[in-house]
Design an enzyme around this catalytic site. Sequence first.
Site, mmCIF file in Angstrom:
data_model
loop_
_atom_site.group_PDB
_atom_site.id
_atom_site.type_symbol
_atom_site.label_atom_id
_atom_site.label_comp_id
_atom_site.label_asym_id
_atom_site.label_seq_id
_atom_site.Cartn_x
_atom_site.Cartn_y
_atom_site.Cartn_z
ATOM 1 N N ASP A 159 -9.835 -16.764 24.142
ATOM 2 C CA ASP A 159 -11.205 -17.317 24.686
ATOM 3 C C ASP A 159 -11.004 -18.214 25.708
ATOM 4 O O ASP A 159 -11.710 -18.358 26.771
ATOM 5 C CB ASP A 159 -11.802 -17.885 23.239
ATOM 6 C CG ASP A 159 -12.069 -16.929 22.193
ATOM 7 O OD1 ASP A 159 -12.633 -16.005 22.445
ATOM 8 O OD2 ASP A 159 -11.118 -17.265 21.089
ATOM 9 N N HIS A 187 -13.104 -18.444 16.408
ATOM 10 C CA HIS A 187 -12.977 -17.228 17.237
ATOM 11 C C HIS A 187 -13.906 -16.332 16.844
ATOM 12 O O HIS A 187 -13.699 -15.159 16.120
ATOM 13 C CB HIS A 187 -11.511 -16.663 17.116
ATOM 14 C CG HIS A 187 -11.561 -15.483 17.922
ATOM 15 N ND1 HIS A 187 -11.407 -15.358 19.328
ATOM 16 C CD2 HIS A 187 -11.289 -14.271 17.351
ATOM 17 C CE1 HIS A 187 -11.270 -14.124 19.491
ATOM 18 N NE2 HIS A 187 -11.396 -13.342 18.392
HETATM 19 N N1 NAD Z 1 -7.892 -13.982 17.729
HETATM 20 C C1 NAD Z 1 -8.195 -13.158 18.850
HETATM 21 O O1 NAD Z 1 -8.594 -13.602 19.863
HETATM 22 C C2 NAD Z 1 -7.959 -11.670 18.813
HETATM 23 C C3 NAD Z 1 -8.082 -10.819 19.991
HETATM 24 C C4 NAD Z 1 -8.354 -9.544 19.784
HETATM 25 C C5 NAD Z 1 -7.824 -8.801 18.451
HETATM 26 N N2 NAD Z 1 -7.956 -9.632 17.339
HETATM 27 C C6 NAD Z 1 -7.543 -9.040 16.132
HETATM 28 O O2 NAD Z 1 -6.228 -8.827 15.937
HETATM 29 C C7 NAD Z 1 -5.787 -7.723 14.866
HETATM 30 C C8 NAD Z 1 -5.331 -6.505 15.394
HETATM 31 O O3 NAD Z 1 -5.702 -5.963 16.323
HETATM 32 P P1 NAD Z 1 -5.170 -4.575 16.947
HETATM 33 O O4 NAD Z 1 -5.893 -4.207 18.322
HETATM 34 O O5 NAD Z 1 -3.582 -4.600 17.252
HETATM 35 O O6 NAD Z 1 -5.485 -3.461 15.929
HETATM 36 P P2 NAD Z 1 -4.884 -2.283 15.509
HETATM 37 O O7 NAD Z 1 -5.503 -1.544 14.239
HETATM 38 O O8 NAD Z 1 -4.285 -1.347 16.533
HETATM 39 O O9 NAD Z 1 -3.328 -2.662 14.803
HETATM 40 C C9 NAD Z 1 -3.489 -3.284 13.523
HETATM 41 C C10 NAD Z 1 -2.155 -3.039 12.714
HETATM 42 O O10 NAD Z 1 -2.200 -3.746 11.654
HETATM 43 C C11 NAD Z 1 -1.610 -3.023 10.461
HETATM 44 N N3 NAD Z 1 -1.837 -3.699 9.131
HETATM 45 C C12 NAD Z 1 -3.069 -3.505 8.558
HETATM 46 N N4 NAD Z 1 -2.989 -4.118 7.237
HETATM 47 C C13 NAD Z 1 -1.625 -4.389 7.567
HETATM 48 C C14 NAD Z 1 -1.053 -5.412 6.408
HETATM 49 N N5 NAD Z 1 -1.502 -5.978 5.323
HETATM 50 N N6 NAD Z 1 0.214 -6.050 6.860
HETATM 51 C C15 NAD Z 1 0.781 -5.508 7.994
HETATM 52 N N7 NAD Z 1 0.075 -4.649 8.712
HETATM 53 C C16 NAD Z 1 -1.036 -4.306 8.795
HETATM 54 C C17 NAD Z 1 -2.119 -1.612 10.815
HETATM 55 O O11 NAD Z 1 -1.570 -0.592 10.169
HETATM 56 C C18 NAD Z 1 -2.014 -1.507 12.383
HETATM 57 O O12 NAD Z 1 -0.903 -0.818 12.621
HETATM 58 C C19 NAD Z 1 -7.486 -7.541 14.559
HETATM 59 O O13 NAD Z 1 -7.975 -7.842 13.535
HETATM 60 C C20 NAD Z 1 -8.153 -7.697 15.880
HETATM 61 O O14 NAD Z 1 -9.635 -8.024 15.458
HETATM 62 C C21 NAD Z 1 -7.875 -11.048 17.651
#
Ligand code: NAD
Length: 332
Positions: A159, A187
Amino acid sequence: MAEPLKVVVTGAAGQIAYSLLFSVAKGDVFGPDQPLELLLLDITPMMEVLNGVVMELMDCAIPLVKNIVATDDPKVAFKDADAAFMVGAMPRKEGMERKDLLKANVRIFKAQGQAADQVAKKSIKIIVVGNPANTNACIMSKYAPSIPKANFTCMTRLDQNRAQAQIASKLGVSNGDVTNVIIWGNHSSTQFPDVAHASVNINGKKVTVPEAVKNDNYLKNEFIKTVQQRGAAVIKARKLSSAMSAAKAACDHMHDWFFGTKGNDFVSMGVISDGSYGIREGLMYSYPVRIKNKTWSIVQGLDINQFAREKMDATAAELTEELEAALAECEA
Ligand SMILES: NC(=O)c1ccc[n+]([C@@H]2O[C@H](COP(=O)([O-])OP(=O)(O)OC[C@H]3O[C@@H](n4cnc5c(N)ncnc54)[C@H](O)[C@@H]3O)[C@@H](O)[C@H]2O)c1
């Protein structure tokens, strides 16, 4: 050469990790001379995909990478870990509300907190990226009571970077010329991107952002909304949530935690509130922080006007609600 640093990345088979792992492996975060052991955690059905990521990491042939462990067991991943990027969670899809995500995700962070509590180094530095990031970090810390609360943070750097880039683009300057943009709170779309204390370097002269922009209406409305809604705008366009920019922000956050902030500059991080700026103690709230010797401290004494006060309180209210729902879910 130093001992390898043990770095956990959860959600290691996912899209953020795909960018993040490359940056971490080549030294962007912990420095060009720091060898690494990469501890990659994902869920059992993703092990085949994770194996592909491991093959690619090996094929990068990066000298800093001394060992790679891929696992679906949090206790294996967190064993003696020095740093953790908590990315693994269910990602938000188009039209999905954050509260739908909360229930699914806080249980994951409870279990991973318990694992870290048992096997990680007590000095481990943790950034939570997986949403709802602030509340997940709070829950993880609650279930890892032997690790200091200051070692749990959540990411609002994306952000901050978005806000910084909007201002740089508006003023036609380089991103690096804009400093001290603050993200207060959650966030989420209630976050408060605040440029009242930010500066910009224009032709070698440092001026405040409000002086440079000369458009209060833009700063109070369109600017804030654009930053608040940026994640949703990326999802709408890409049909996937931000990944490259999220990975870059996670690297910036951890890099600054390890190497410190420059001079009087500050960065925004979700950290446990000590009551600063009238925010309820114990909330994981994004504040401006300065970092020295791997220790963050909340920047004190900034003037908060009525406009800012209301926005800071609104995002705190949302965090309180989220935390209460999360605690109820964990204790159920
Ligand atoms: N804070 C921020 O600014 C911000 C920004 C973008 C995305 N995000 C968040 O980051 C996260 C990941 O995003 P992404 O695009 O890489 O998603 P993605 O779906 O591509 O990858 C997520 C991964 O996490 C794994 N996973 C699920 N449960 C799990 C567990 N218990 N233990 C270990 N791994 C597990 C899934 O199998 C998958 O491989 C999401 O929650 C998204 O909303 C946060």
